[in-house]
Design a protein around this motif. Structure first.
Motif, PDB file in Angstrom:
ATOM      1  N   THR A 145       0.850  -1.196   0.000  1.00 50.67           N
ATOM      2  CA  THR A 145       0.000   0.000   0.000  1.00 50.67           C
ATOM      3  C   THR A 145       0.878   1.235   0.000  1.00 50.67           C
ATOM      4  OG1 THR A 145      -1.717  -1.165   1.248  1.00 50.67           O
ATOM      5  CG2 THR A 145      -1.832   1.233   1.220  1.00 50.67           C
ATOM      6  N   GLN A 146       0.565   2.167  -0.897  1.00 52.34           N
ATOM      7  CA  GLN A 146       1.292   3.434  -0.980  1.00 52.34           C
ATOM      8  C   GLN A 146       0.277   4.547  -1.223  1.00 52.34           C
ATOM      9  OE1 GLN A 146       4.059   3.883  -4.277  1.00 52.34           O
ATOM     10  NE2 GLN A 146       5.425   5.151  -3.047  1.00 52.34           N
ATOM     11  N   ASP A 147       0.335   5.585  -0.429  1.00 55.35           N
ATOM     12  CA  ASP A 147      -0.638   6.689  -0.512  1.00 55.35           C
ATOM     13  C   ASP A 147      -2.071   6.174  -0.390  1.00 55.35           C
ATOM     14  OD1 ASP A 147       1.385   8.575  -0.848  1.00 55.35           O
ATOM     15  OD2 ASP A 147       1.348   8.385  -3.031  1.00 55.35           O
ATOM     16  N   ASN A 148      -2.230   5.216   0.531  1.00 54.29           N
ATOM     17  CA  ASN A 148      -3.547   4.619   0.814  1.00 54.29           C
ATOM     18  C   ASN A 148      -4.124   3.831  -0.363  1.00 54.29           C
ATOM     19  OD1 ASN A 148      -3.681   5.706   3.469  1.00 54.29           O
ATOM     20  ND2 ASN A 148      -4.313   7.687   2.604  1.00 54.29           N
ATOM     21  N   ASN A 149      -3.284   3.525  -1.336  1.00 51.91           N
ATOM     22  CA  ASN A 149      -3.728   2.727  -2.477  1.00 51.91           C
ATOM     23  C   ASN A 149      -2.937   1.417  -2.537  1.00 51.91           C
ATOM     24  OD1 ASN A 149      -5.570   4.717  -3.543  1.00 51.91           O
ATOM     25  ND2 ASN A 149      -3.776   5.852  -4.303  1.00 51.91           N
ATOM     26  N   GLU A 150      -3.674   0.313  -2.710  1.00 57.46           N
ATOM     27  CA  GLU A 150      -2.988  -0.970  -2.870  1.00 57.46           C
ATOM     28  C   GLU A 150      -2.528  -1.074  -4.316  1.00 57.46           C
ATOM     29  OE1 GLU A 150      -3.988  -5.719  -2.593  1.00 57.46           O
ATOM     30  OE2 GLU A 150      -4.844  -4.381  -1.050  1.00 57.46           O
ATOM     31  N   ILE A 151      -1.197  -1.166  -4.500  1.00 55.46           N
ATOM     32  CA  ILE A 151      -0.651  -1.098  -5.857  1.00 55.46           C
ATOM     33  C   ILE A 151      -0.027  -2.400  -6.333  1.00 55.46           C
ATOM     34  CG2 ILE A 151      -0.254   1.382  -5.794  1.00 55.46           C
ATOM     35  CD1 ILE A 151       2.552   0.879  -4.922  1.00 55.46           C
ATOM     36  N   GLY A 152      -0.021  -3.412  -5.511  1.00 56.18           N
ATOM     37  CA  GLY A 152       0.562  -4.683  -5.925  1.00 56.18           C
ATOM     38  C   GLY A 152       0.736  -5.607  -4.742  1.00 56.18           C
ATOM     39  N   THR A 153       1.068  -6.857  -5.033  1.00 52.00           N
ATOM     40  CA  THR A 153       1.254  -7.847  -3.970  1.00 52.00           C
ATOM     41  C   THR A 153       2.490  -8.690  -4.274  1.00 52.00           C
ATOM     42  OG1 THR A 153      -1.140  -7.997  -3.599  1.00 52.00           O
ATOM     43  CG2 THR A 153       0.215  -9.777  -2.726  1.00 52.00           C
ATOM     44  N   ILE A 154       3.389  -8.739  -3.327  1.00 49.33           N
ATOM     45  CA  ILE A 154       4.585  -9.572  -3.492  1.00 49.33           C
ATOM     46  C   ILE A 154       4.173 -11.039  -3.449  1.00 49.33           C
ATOM     47  CG2 ILE A 154       6.860 -10.149  -2.571  1.00 49.33           C
ATOM     48  CD1 ILE A 154       6.859  -7.410  -1.185  1.00 49.33           C
ATOM     49  N   GLY A 155       4.587 -11.796  -4.428  1.00 45.91           N
ATOM     50  CA  GLY A 155       4.253 -13.210  -4.462  1.00 45.91           C
ATOM     51  C   GLY A 155       5.034 -14.003  -3.429  1.00 45.91           C
ATOM     52  N   LEU A 156       4.371 -14.978  -2.810  1.00 46.68           N
ATOM     53  CA  LEU A 156       5.016 -15.876  -1.869  1.00 46.68           C
ATOM     54  C   LEU A 156       4.775 -17.296  -2.370  1.00 46.68           C
ATOM     55  CD1 LEU A 156       6.621 -15.979   0.786  1.00 46.68           C
ATOM     56  CD2 LEU A 156       4.450 -16.266   1.994  1.00 46.68           C
ATOM     57  N   PHE A 157       5.838 -18.074  -2.488  1.00 46.37           N
ATOM     58  CA  PHE A 157       5.751 -19.361  -3.160  1.00 46.37           C
ATOM     59  C   PHE A 157       6.255 -20.496  -2.266  1.00 46.37           C
ATOM     60  CE2 PHE A 157       5.961 -16.078  -6.316  1.00 46.37           C
ATOM     61  CZ  PHE A 157       5.095 -16.489  -7.314  1.00 46.37           C
ATOM     62  N   ASN A 158       5.678 -21.652  -2.485  1.00 47.02           N
ATOM     63  CA  ASN A 158       6.097 -22.869  -1.795  1.00 47.02           C
ATOM     64  C   ASN A 158       6.864 -23.755  -2.763  1.00 47.02           C
ATOM     65  OD1 ASN A 158       5.978 -24.973   0.391  1.00 47.02           O
ATOM     66  ND2 ASN A 158       4.856 -26.059  -1.208  1.00 47.02           N
ATOM     67  N   ILE A 159       8.062 -24.154  -2.364  1.00 44.27           N
ATOM     68  CA  ILE A 159       8.867 -25.085  -3.155  1.00 44.27           C
ATOM     69  C   ILE A 159       8.690 -26.473  -2.553  1.00 44.27           C
ATOM     70  CG2 ILE A 159      11.202 -25.724  -3.852  1.00 44.27           C
ATOM     71  CD1 ILE A 159      11.966 -22.800  -3.780  1.00 44.27           C
ATOM     72  N   PRO A 160       8.312 -27.479  -3.344  1.00 49.28           N
ATOM     73  CA  PRO A 160       8.094 -28.830  -2.808  1.00 49.28           C
ATOM     74  C   PRO A 160       9.282 -29.310  -1.974  1.00 49.28           C
ATOM     75  CG  PRO A 160       7.407 -28.730  -5.096  1.00 49.28           C
ATOM     76  CD  PRO A 160       8.074 -27.419  -4.800  1.00 49.28           C
ATOM     77  N   ALA A 161       8.970 -30.021  -0.894  1.00 49.11           N
ATOM     78  CA  ALA A 161      10.013 -30.472   0.026  1.00 49.11           C
ATOM     79  C   ALA A 161      10.992 -31.426  -0.637  1.00 49.11           C
ATOM     80  CB  ALA A 161       9.370 -31.130   1.249  1.00 49.11           C
ATOM     81  N   ASP A 162      10.531 -32.176  -1.636  1.00 49.78           N
ATOM     82  CA  ASP A 162      11.414 -33.145  -2.287  1.00 49.78           C
ATOM     83  C   ASP A 162      12.096 -32.588  -3.530  1.00 49.78           C
ATOM     84  OD1 ASP A 162       9.104 -32.936  -3.731  1.00 49.78           O
ATOM     85  OD2 ASP A 162       8.828 -35.090  -4.037  1.00 49.78           O
ATOM     86  N   ALA A 163      11.969 -31.287  -3.767  1.00 50.18           N
ATOM     87  CA  ALA A 163      12.619 -30.672  -4.929  1.00 50.18           C
ATOM     88  C   ALA A 163      14.109 -30.497  -4.662  1.00 50.18           C
ATOM     89  CB  ALA A 163      11.985 -29.329  -5.248  1.00 50.18           C
ATOM     90  N   ASN A 164      14.919 -30.721  -5.665  1.00 53.60           N
ATOM     91  CA  ASN A 164      16.348 -30.453  -5.576  1.00 53.60           C
ATOM     92  C   ASN A 164      16.592 -28.993  -5.933  1.00 53.60           C
ATOM     93  OD1 ASN A 164      17.153 -33.151  -4.945  1.00 53.60           O
ATOM     94  ND2 ASN A 164      16.856 -33.706  -7.096  1.00 53.60           N
ATOM     95  N   LEU A 165      17.428 -28.340  -5.154  1.00 54.48           N
ATOM     96  CA  LEU A 165      17.685 -26.917  -5.351  1.00 54.48           C
ATOM     97  C   LEU A 165      19.067 -26.698  -5.951  1.00 54.48           C
ATOM     98  CD1 LEU A 165      16.364 -25.560  -1.923  1.00 54.48           C
ATOM     99  CD2 LEU A 165      15.084 -25.924  -4.035  1.00 54.48           C
ATOM    100  N   GLU A 166      19.126 -25.784  -6.904  1.00 55.53           N
ATOM    101  CA  GLU A 166      20.402 -25.371  -7.474  1.00 55.53           C
ATOM    102  C   GLU A 166      20.643 -23.925  -7.078  1.00 55.53           C
ATOM    103  OE1 GLU A 166      22.579 -24.798 -11.844  1.00 55.53           O
ATOM    104  OE2 GLU A 166      20.772 -26.055 -11.644  1.00 55.53           O
ATOM    105  N   ARG A 167      21.845 -23.653  -6.603  1.00 60.13           N
ATOM    106  CA  ARG A 167      22.139 -22.315  -6.096  1.00 60.13           C
ATOM    107  C   ARG A 167      22.245 -21.293  -7.229  1.00 60.13           C
ATOM    108  NH1 ARG A 167      23.492 -20.884  -1.275  1.00 60.13           N
ATOM    109  NH2 ARG A 167      24.077 -22.990  -0.624  1.00 60.13           N
ATOM    110  N   TYR A 168      21.686 -20.101  -6.962  1.00 66.24           N
ATOM    111  CA  TYR A 168      21.833 -18.962  -7.870  1.00 66.24           C
ATOM    112  C   TYR A 168      22.345 -17.799  -7.034  1.00 66.24           C
ATOM    113  CZ  TYR A 168      20.887 -15.315 -11.273  1.00 66.24           C
ATOM    114  OH  TYR A 168      21.038 -14.257 -12.141  1.00 66.24           O
TER     115      TYR A 168
END
Length: 242
Positions: A145-168
């Motif tokens: 919210t900026q100047d009392n106006n909602e202008i966007g929403t930061i996405g929040l994501f779930n990564i599966p527990a069994d997923a393999n992760l590669e570093r970036y």
């Protein structure tokens, strides 16, 4: 065959990789939202002789999901992730996920990571703010919210527990399985004005470093002893009458 030589050598290769991993963790104890590397070791069985001989493989690096401590920064553009979620940003080769919520506003208004990559919402769209606008408020669900106006929403994501992760980079990861947007913010969410620290515990990593160094020295002593016994055997067999 002197199996002990090969077993010891394989152990040293594995321990060398372990030492490199620990050194990288120690180097990032102050990196925001850094995830430590751990090494998964396996055993390869060689049945060249009547008795199985276990050799240690070099091991595979796995990125831990253990979280760092959350501390207050006072910066309204800092957000710490509460729970198991991840922030997403548009990387050069696709979406990258991070727990580093130190955000910034580009001159054109794009919401970016501290490294300058665009932060996206749950649908993958970039978020644009007014760089000259009023104070910014970020709710638990990521709504900005900026100047009392909602202008966007930061996405929040779930990564599966069994997923393999590669570093970036230092704090980003790319999974081998698709991440899904989080819609229930009872357990997961954002905390404005806070930053997650590194997941590396300096005392724990130092303890691991000492243990790995001692194991490496012990293996080296075993190899030297085995080489000595082999040389003695060769000399004995080479003596006349033997």
């Amino acid at each position: 065959m002197q199996s002990a030589l090969y077993v010891g050598l394989s152990a040293q290769v594995a321990l060398e990789k372990r030492l490199q991993t620990i050194a990288n963790n120690v180097a990032n104890v102050n990196t925001a939202a850094f995830r430590t590397d751990v090494v998964k070791f396996e055993t390869v069985l060689s049945k060249a002789g009547p008795n199985p001989v276990a050799f240690s493989s070099p091991g595979d690096n796995i990125i831990s999901r253990e979280q760092g401590n959350i501390t207050e920064s006072g910066n309204p553009l800092d957000v710490a992730v509460v729970g198991q979620g991840w922030i997403a940003f548009a990387g050069p080769n696709g979406t990258v996920y991070t727990r580093d919520g130190r955000l910034q506003i580009a001159p054109n208004g794009d919401l970016q990571t501290v490294s300058g990559f665009p932060v996206v919402d749950s649908g993958g769209a970039q978020i644009t703010l007014d760089p000259n606008g009023g104070p910014i408020s970020i709710a638990r669900n990521g709504a900005i919210t900026q100047d009392n106006n909602e202008i966007g929403t930061i996405g929040l994501f779930n990564i599966p527990a069994d997923a393999n992760l590669e570093r970036y980079g230092n704090s980003g990861v790319t999974p081998d399985r698709p991440a899904t947007a989080i819609a229930d913010f009872s357990r997961d969410g954002f905390k404005q004005g806070y930053v997650e620290g590194s997941g590396a515990n300096p005392m724990m990593e130092l303890t691991k470093l000492i243990a790995a160094s001692r194991a490496f020295d012990g293996t080296n002593s075993m190899i030297e002893g085995t080489e000595g016994s082999l040389q003695n055997a060769i000399r004995t067999l080479g003596e006349p009458g033997k």
